[in-house]
Design a protein around this motif. Structure first.
Motif, short mmCIF file in Angstrom:
data_model
loop_
_atom_site.label_atom_id
_atom_site.label_comp_id
_atom_site.label_asym_id
_atom_site.label_seq_id
_atom_site.Cartn_x
_atom_site.Cartn_y
_atom_site.Cartn_z
N GLU A 58 18.00 -5.49 -52.79
CA GLU A 58 17.78 -5.21 -51.37
C GLU A 58 17.24 -3.80 -51.17
OE1 GLU A 58 20.60 -6.15 -48.26
OE2 GLU A 58 21.54 -7.63 -49.57
N ILE A 62 13.61 -2.54 -49.57
CA ILE A 62 13.44 -1.57 -48.49
C ILE A 62 12.47 -0.47 -48.91
CG2 ILE A 62 14.62 0.18 -47.11
CD1 ILE A 62 17.10 -1.71 -47.25
N ARG A 308 19.68 0.56 -46.02
CA ARG A 308 19.78 -0.52 -45.04
C ARG A 308 19.80 0.04 -43.62
NH1 ARG A 308 24.01 -2.62 -48.52
NH2 ARG A 308 23.23 -4.33 -49.82
N ASN A 312 16.95 -0.78 -40.68
CA ASN A 312 17.41 -1.41 -39.44
C ASN A 312 17.02 -0.58 -38.22
OD1 ASN A 312 19.50 -1.99 -37.22
ND2 ASN A 312 19.94 -3.61 -38.70
N ARG A 337 24.98 -2.84 -38.33
CA ARG A 337 25.17 -2.12 -39.58
C ARG A 337 26.64 -1.75 -39.86
NH1 ARG A 337 24.21 -2.66 -43.37
NH2 ARG A 337 24.53 -0.53 -44.16
N ASN A 392 24.17 -9.59 -46.47
CA ASN A 392 23.69 -8.80 -45.34
C ASN A 392 23.35 -9.74 -44.18
OD1 ASN A 392 22.97 -6.50 -43.98
ND2 ASN A 392 20.93 -6.36 -44.86
N LEU A 413 18.74 -12.12 -43.91
CA LEU A 413 17.48 -11.68 -44.49
C LEU A 413 16.55 -12.86 -44.75
CD1 LEU A 413 18.45 -8.91 -47.07
CD2 LEU A 413 16.77 -8.68 -45.23
N ASP A 504 12.18 -5.53 -40.11
CA ASP A 504 13.12 -5.22 -41.19
C ASP A 504 13.49 -6.46 -41.99
OD1 ASP A 504 14.63 -6.43 -39.24
OD2 ASP A 504 16.25 -4.95 -39.24
#
Length: 529
Positions: A58, A62, A308, A312, A337, A392, A413, A504
């Motif tokens: 992940e 990002i 993350r 976001n 979050r 997530n 996701l 995102d």
């Protein structure tokens, strides 16, 4: 070159306090969206010390979103994580071979390399400026923005006005203190000696190992550049000076390295904490990374959680600043979050208890039980295939509520896979999706499902389109089209269906093609339109 006595700009869209890996990643993401951004830090240069060491798939995704290429910084792919106890042998294992969403499941890295690459990335954007030698003294916010007072290296005060301010200034965050979000309650805390050794070459291990010895728990792992890391838990009466002495380090590492081959790159005692703010937002001020939450390192999620946060928050700030969304959407940052950050902290504390049994009977009981449970296939898969790791997936936030039984989870996701574009280029699907809010069609042209007025509203709010077809299919439409070479995208949604995917990569909405107009209308309503 240092920017001594350089004046701050009078006004920016976003002021980021802290130019570490999380702050720099936020700056790079905001740069991709064209947001006028200023990053300030007390120091000018990157600290040439390894700190964070692990990234999961992940996090790598990002970094890809922020613009880093696969070879932007060196990494070591970790095939497995082993947990071993002197009393019962190996009692646990995590399978980290292979990839998820286009990236290795687990890598180790050298943090200065990552920071250098990310700073180079955000410098590509004219909208982003960074200045060293400035320390935040105070901030004051009103209905239109935030006024920050900063001290330069001569102790002179300068002010800058920002529409939004983000605290990425680490565990001792000044921003967090100024908005009244200092950590409360008791902290889980342990002192550990971190030792990074250079010139290990082929002698370093190729995996991560937790030596769960109640006498001295010791995580051990390789790192790029021929490095190897050990972490030793301190006993209650051991001092920093005693533990950091070369003689003590040579004794601790004697089972692995001969004294004449020991090349210490770094030695430092750190206190591991588990803390989380009550809120990640106060008006126009936001907290990200260690400023908002501190995670013990036992599951390698500290920096990952901060990345993350950045992914976001960045697009939401960009959409609000550009007038594409109502400022109320920013409340969803904390909604989404904070619960996941707390779950990761809880998992890290659980793993810490496994690593650090207090005595031999507890080690024998706990590690022996784990070894027995691993004989049961469902439980073995739960641990070995990392199903224990909290997904997530959001319960509340900026998405249409999930309907149980749907293949594609709203608030989760969107998958990434290998695709081929119409021009023959092969790459990862996120690079095709780009920086927009995207209406994706699974086997159908998503644009063709909307009338002209719906298309106009969608595109006015930053919406784009992507059609995903089977390997070997072609499209005659002008809508962007890719072939799903690995069937990792089409296999996650019903045929002839649609999904609205946020910048995102969170699924905002999804449904059959017959509801295309409703999907667009309900998604735009979430943005305040």
């Amino acid at each position: 070159m240092h920017n001594n006595k350089k004046s701050l700009p009078p006004m920016v869209d976003v002021l980021i306090i802290g130019n570490g890996p999380v702050g720099a990643t936020l700056a790079a993401l905001l740069g991709r969206y064209g947001v006028q951004t200023l990053v300030v830090d007390k120091v000018h240069d990157i600290l040439l010390m390894p700190r964070a060491i692990a990234l999961d798939n992940e996090a790598l995704r990002i970094l890809q979103l922020a613009g880093l290429t696969e070879d932007a910084f060196e990494k070591i792919v970790i095939p497995e994580v082993r947990m071993r106890c002197p009393l019962v042998g190996q009692f646990g294992r995590a399978n980290t071979r292979g990839s998820l969403d286009g990236h290795p499941k687990l890598v180790t890295f050298y943090q200065p390399d990552l920071e250098r690459s990310m700073r180079a990335q955000y410098r590509r954007f004219d909208s982003v400026e960074s200045l060293g030698g400035f320390e935040l003294e105070d901030l004051c916010q009103d209905s239109d923005g935030v006024t920050a007072t900063l001290l330069d290296e001569d102790g002179d005060r300068q002010q800058v006005r920002a529409r939004y301010l983000v605290g990425a200034d680490g565990a001792s965050s000044k921003v967090r203190s100024l908005i009244g979000q200092d950590f409360k309650g008791q902290s889980y805390s342990e002192d550990w000696l971190i030792i990074d050794v250079a010139e290990r070459g082929q002698r370093a291990i190729d995996h991560v190992e937790f030596l769960c010895d109640h006498r001295r728990p010791t995580p051990h792992m390789p790192a790029p550049g021929g490095r190897e890391r050990w972490e030793f838990m301190l006993h209650p009466r051991e001092s920093r000076e005693q533990m950091e002495s070369d003689e003590n380090i040579a004794t601790l590492l004697q089972p692995w390295i001969e004294r004449d081959q020991l090349k210490i790159e770094r030695k430092a005692v750190y206190r591991f904490h588990a803390r989380c703010c009550e809120r990640f937002q106060n008006g126009r001020v936001f907290l990200i990374g260690d400023a908002a939450h501190i995670t013990p390192p036992f599951v390698g999620q500290g920096l990952v959680a901060g990345l993350r946060d950045a992914a976001n928050l960045a697009w939401k700030l960009a959409w609000v600043l550009d007038g594409r969304a109502n400022p109320k959407i920013l409340d969803s940052y904390d909604q989404e979050r904070r619960p996941h950050a707390r779950e990761m902290i809880a998992l890290a504390k659980l793993m810490g208890r496994l690593v650090m049994p207090r005595n031999a009977p507890m080690a024998l009981l706990g590690h022996g039980l784990m070894r027995m449970l691993s004989l049961l296939p469902p439980l073995r898969r739960y641990f070995e295939e990392l199903e224990i790791k909290p997904k997530n997936n959001f319960k509340r936030g900026l998405f249409v509520s999930h309907v149980r039984g749907r293949q594609l989870r709203r608030g989760g996701l969107f998958p990434q896979g290998l695709v081929r574009a119409a021009d023959g280029t092969i790459g990862l699907s996120d690079d095709t999706v780009g920086d927009r809010l995207t209406l994706i069609g699974f086997g159908i042209d998503p644009r063709a499902q909307l009338d002209a007025e719906a298309q106009r509203k969608w595109e006015h709010c930053g919406g784009g389109y992507l059609q995903i077809g089977l390997h070997g299919q072609k499209s005659l439409a002008t809508t962007p089209f890719v072939e799903d070479l690995s069937h990792s995208l089409l296999g996650n949604a019903p045929a002839d269906s649609l999904a609205v995917v946020r910048p995102d990569r969170i699924v905002m909405h999804e449904g059959p093609k017959t509801r295309a107009a409703d999907l667009v209308r309900e998604s735009l309503a979430l943005l305040g339109h």
